[in-house]
Scaffold this motif. Sequence first.
Motif, PDB file in Angstrom:
ATOM      1  N   PHE A   1       5.724 -54.355 -21.235  1.00 44.97           N
ATOM      2  CA  PHE A   1       5.313 -55.468 -20.329  1.00 44.97           C
ATOM      3  C   PHE A   1       4.334 -56.048 -21.115  1.00 44.97           C
ATOM      4  O   PHE A   1       3.419 -56.882 -20.580  1.00 44.97           O
ATOM      5  CB  PHE A   1       4.455 -54.832 -19.027  1.00 44.97           C
ATOM      6  N   GLY A   2       4.935 -56.440 -22.390  1.00 49.06           N
ATOM      7  CA  GLY A   2       4.238 -57.509 -23.297  1.00 49.06           C
ATOM      8  C   GLY A   2       3.027 -56.728 -23.810  1.00 49.06           C
ATOM      9  O   GLY A   2       2.423 -57.437 -24.524  1.00 49.06           O
ATOM     10  N   LEU A   3       2.775 -55.738 -23.704  1.00 48.61           N
ATOM     11  CA  LEU A   3       1.509 -55.072 -24.263  1.00 48.61           C
ATOM     12  C   LEU A   3       1.743 -53.945 -25.382  1.00 48.61           C
ATOM     13  O   LEU A   3       2.881 -53.101 -25.156  1.00 48.61           O
ATOM     14  CB  LEU A   3       0.604 -54.355 -23.393  1.00 48.61           C
ATOM     15  N   THR A   4       0.811 -53.892 -26.397  1.00 49.09           N
ATOM     16  CA  THR A   4       1.122 -52.729 -27.255  1.00 49.09           C
ATOM     17  C   THR A   4       0.619 -51.461 -26.655  1.00 49.09           C
ATOM     18  O   THR A   4      -0.712 -51.519 -26.255  1.00 49.09           O
ATOM     19  CB  THR A   4       0.840 -53.014 -28.722  1.00 49.09           C
ATOM     20  N   THR A   5       1.114 -50.375 -26.695  1.00 46.79           N
ATOM     21  CA  THR A   5       0.576 -49.036 -26.378  1.00 46.79           C
ATOM     22  C   THR A   5       1.256 -47.665 -26.931  1.00 46.79           C
ATOM     23  O   THR A   5       2.300 -47.984 -27.730  1.00 46.79           O
ATOM     24  CB  THR A   5       0.710 -48.798 -24.836  1.00 46.79           C
ATOM     25  N   THR A   6       0.693 -46.633 -26.742  1.00 45.12           N
ATOM     26  CA  THR A   6       1.281 -45.643 -27.523  1.00 45.12           C
ATOM     27  C   THR A   6       1.930 -44.771 -26.526  1.00 45.12           C
ATOM     28  O   THR A   6       1.851 -44.829 -25.185  1.00 45.12           O
ATOM     29  CB  THR A   6       0.295 -44.489 -27.977  1.00 45.12           C
ATOM     30  N   LEU A   7       3.051 -43.821 -26.995  1.00 48.68           N
ATOM     31  CA  LEU A   7       3.648 -43.032 -26.156  1.00 48.68           C
ATOM     32  C   LEU A   7       2.956 -41.846 -25.563  1.00 48.68           C
ATOM     33  O   LEU A   7       1.860 -41.688 -26.599  1.00 48.68           O
ATOM     34  CB  LEU A   7       5.250 -42.643 -26.777  1.00 48.68           C
ATOM     35  N   GLY A   8       3.186 -41.033 -24.982  1.00 44.70           N
ATOM     36  CA  GLY A   8       2.370 -40.068 -24.517  1.00 44.70           C
ATOM     37  C   GLY A   8       1.570 -40.034 -23.487  1.00 44.70           C
ATOM     38  O   GLY A   8       0.914 -39.119 -22.966  1.00 44.70           O
ATOM     39  N   ASN A   9       1.344 -41.242 -22.858  1.00 42.47           N
ATOM     40  CA  ASN A   9       0.371 -41.668 -21.942  1.00 42.47           C
ATOM     41  C   ASN A   9       0.992 -40.986 -20.477  1.00 42.47           C
ATOM     42  O   ASN A   9       0.259 -40.348 -19.686  1.00 42.47           O
ATOM     43  CB  ASN A   9       0.428 -43.007 -21.445  1.00 42.47           C
ATOM     44  N   ILE A  10       2.419 -40.836 -20.317  1.00 40.90           N
ATOM     45  CA  ILE A  10       3.035 -40.208 -19.222  1.00 40.90           C
ATOM     46  C   ILE A  10       2.574 -38.840 -18.989  1.00 40.90           C
ATOM     47  O   ILE A  10       2.245 -38.241 -18.042  1.00 40.90           O
ATOM     48  CB  ILE A  10       4.277 -40.815 -18.960  1.00 40.90           C
ATOM     49  N   LEU A  11       2.960 -37.989 -20.139  1.00 41.75           N
ATOM     50  CA  LEU A  11       2.696 -36.675 -20.207  1.00 41.75           C
ATOM     51  C   LEU A  11       1.264 -36.221 -19.808  1.00 41.75           C
ATOM     52  O   LEU A  11       0.682 -35.187 -19.555  1.00 41.75           O
ATOM     53  CB  LEU A  11       3.448 -36.159 -21.356  1.00 41.75           C
ATOM     54  N   TYR A  12       0.489 -36.668 -20.513  1.00 36.41           N
ATOM     55  CA  TYR A  12      -0.719 -36.668 -20.607  1.00 36.41           C
ATOM     56  C   TYR A  12      -1.307 -36.934 -19.099  1.00 36.41           C
ATOM     57  O   TYR A  12      -2.211 -36.229 -18.943  1.00 36.41           O
ATOM     58  CB  TYR A  12      -1.718 -37.571 -21.750  1.00 36.41           C
ATOM     59  N   ALA A  13      -1.007 -37.918 -18.662  1.00 36.62           N
ATOM     60  CA  ALA A  13      -1.567 -38.301 -17.353  1.00 36.62           C
ATOM     61  C   ALA A  13      -1.187 -37.325 -16.217  1.00 36.62           C
ATOM     62  O   ALA A  13      -1.764 -36.947 -15.366  1.00 36.62           O
ATOM     63  CB  ALA A  13      -1.031 -39.712 -16.763  1.00 36.62           C
ATOM     64  N   SER A  14       0.168 -36.841 -16.353  1.00 32.88           N
ATOM     65  CA  SER A  14       0.692 -35.783 -15.394  1.00 32.88           C
ATOM     66  C   SER A  14      -0.008 -34.552 -15.669  1.00 32.88           C
ATOM     67  O   SER A  14      -0.197 -33.635 -14.754  1.00 32.88           O
ATOM     68  CB  SER A  14       2.031 -35.595 -15.746  1.00 32.88           C
ATOM     69  N   VAL A  15      -0.790 -34.179 -16.724  1.00 34.25           N
ATOM     70  CA  VAL A  15      -1.649 -33.034 -16.787  1.00 34.25           C
ATOM     71  C   VAL A  15      -2.797 -32.916 -15.666  1.00 34.25           C
ATOM     72  O   VAL A  15      -3.159 -32.032 -15.273  1.00 34.25           O
ATOM     73  CB  VAL A  15      -2.379 -32.771 -18.260  1.00 34.25           C
ATOM     74  N   TYR A  16      -3.262 -34.223 -15.515  1.00 33.16           N
ATOM     75  CA  TYR A  16      -4.462 -34.448 -14.513  1.00 33.16           C
ATOM     76  C   TYR A  16      -3.860 -33.900 -12.917  1.00 33.16           C
ATOM     77  O   TYR A  16      -4.395 -33.433 -12.373  1.00 33.16           O
ATOM     78  CB  TYR A  16      -4.791 -35.568 -14.421  1.00 33.16           C
ATOM     79  N   LEU A  17      -2.632 -34.261 -12.919  1.00 32.71           N
ATOM     80  CA  LEU A  17      -1.917 -33.860 -11.518  1.00 32.71           C
ATOM     81  C   LEU A  17      -1.910 -32.317 -11.393  1.00 32.71           C
ATOM     82  O   LEU A  17      -1.996 -31.778 -10.478  1.00 32.71           O
ATOM     83  CB  LEU A  17      -0.787 -34.347 -11.531  1.00 32.71           C
ATOM     84  N   SER A  18      -1.321 -31.612 -12.662  1.00 33.12           N
ATOM     85  CA  SER A  18      -1.419 -30.155 -12.727  1.00 33.12           C
ATOM     86  C   SER A  18      -2.895 -29.797 -12.363  1.00 33.12           C
ATOM     87  O   SER A  18      -2.811 -28.771 -11.531  1.00 33.12           O
ATOM     88  CB  SER A  18      -0.837 -29.904 -14.070  1.00 33.12           C
ATOM     89  N   THR A  19      -3.753 -30.072 -13.028  1.00 34.48           N
ATOM     90  CA  THR A  19      -5.016 -29.654 -12.764  1.00 34.48           C
ATOM     91  C   THR A  19      -5.661 -29.849 -11.293  1.00 34.48           C
ATOM     92  O   THR A  19      -6.213 -29.026 -10.918  1.00 34.48           O
ATOM     93  CB  THR A  19      -6.110 -30.016 -13.866  1.00 34.48           C
ATOM     94  N   ASP A  20      -5.321 -31.069 -10.897  1.00 32.12           N
ATOM     95  CA  ASP A  20      -5.777 -31.461  -9.496  1.00 32.12           C
ATOM     96  C   ASP A  20      -5.063 -30.449  -8.414  1.00 32.12           C
ATOM     97  O   ASP A  20      -5.745 -30.077  -7.761  1.00 32.12           O
ATOM     98  CB  ASP A  20      -5.518 -32.969  -9.283  1.00 32.12           C
ATOM     99  N   ILE A  21      -3.902 -30.108  -8.667  1.00 33.62           N
ATOM    100  CA  ILE A  21      -3.108 -29.048  -7.791  1.00 33.62           C
ATOM    101  C   ILE A  21      -3.808 -27.816  -7.905  1.00 33.62           C
ATOM    102  O   ILE A  21      -4.006 -27.176  -6.965  1.00 33.62           O
ATOM    103  CB  ILE A  21      -1.533 -29.324  -8.245  1.00 33.62           C
ATOM    104  N   LEU A  22      -3.955 -27.296  -9.139  1.00 36.84           N
ATOM    105  CA  LEU A  22      -4.405 -26.158  -9.420  1.00 36.84           C
ATOM    106  C   LEU A  22      -6.243 -26.037  -8.479  1.00 36.84           C
ATOM    107  O   LEU A  22      -6.435 -25.152  -8.083  1.00 36.84           O
ATOM    108  CB  LEU A  22      -5.038 -25.880 -10.847  1.00 36.84           C
ATOM    109  N   SER A  23      -6.848 -27.244  -8.881  1.00 38.84           N
ATOM    110  CA  SER A  23      -8.185 -27.308  -8.135  1.00 38.84           C
ATOM    111  C   SER A  23      -8.073 -27.215  -6.690  1.00 38.84           C
ATOM    112  O   SER A  23      -8.772 -26.590  -5.976  1.00 38.84           O
ATOM    113  CB  SER A  23      -8.779 -28.590  -8.607  1.00 38.84           C
ATOM    114  N   GLU A  24      -7.305 -27.944  -5.960  1.00 37.07           N
ATOM    115  CA  GLU A  24      -6.972 -28.221  -4.674  1.00 37.07           C
ATOM    116  C   GLU A  24      -6.371 -26.695  -3.929  1.00 37.07           C
ATOM    117  O   GLU A  24      -6.778 -26.362  -2.903  1.00 37.07           O
ATOM    118  CB  GLU A  24      -5.966 -29.221  -4.365  1.00 37.07           C
TER     119      GLU A  24
END
Length: 228
Positions: A52-75
């Motif tokens: 989207f016209g911005l420079t970024t690194t890969l890995g953001n998707i996989l890392y962000a989904s880790v938080y979904l996993s830990t939130d499900i574990l928490s819940e």
Amino acid sequence: MSNELLWVLFALFDLTMVIVMFRFFGRVGLFGLIVFNLIVCNLQVIKTVELFGLTTTLGNILYASVYLSTDILSEFYGKKEAQRGVLLGFVALLLMTVYMQLALQFTPTAEDFAQPHLEAIFGFMPRLTLASMAAYLMSQSYDVWAFHAIRKRTGSKFLWLRNNMSTLVSQLLDSAVFCCIAFWGVFETPVFLEILLTTYLFKAVVAALDTPFIYFARRVEPLVHRVA
């Protein structure tokens, strides 16, 4: 296929896989996915792309989904199980770094072609892993704490609130710590600031995208319970 479309499809696929692993393997599946995603995202983060016209690194998707996993574990399994998932991911990152650094110390044969490529990827890995482990422990510890602090005040209601508020703040903390350790001095200041901003921005987008997935997890009964 454009980077943007590929990124969106990748995000939806990875978040879906969290639910699939939860469905078929319960908490064990989430533990395994946390380890897998952390290892792979620390390889992907070496690559920079334009989205989207911005420079970024890969890995953001996989890392962000880790938080979904830990939130499900928490819940569904409680604070202690979420903390176990966080610790398991930390140990996996540490072992990967140690093992790959040991592998680089072996003298390759004259016919070997892999050593230069492994050095290019894993030679930079200690700094990345240090950055990732520091950011991961700080942000995930905060995420688990904040999730349960909000739950304590709201009870079982407002799942969207504790899911998003805990993750958005912890992702900001994570991005700041990680980028400062991993990329300060590697890139010029304007590029560094752009990577910092976009790293958080894209993680925040995935955090918002995962909201319907954690609600869907409420409707999923892990098959392991039926076997037990």
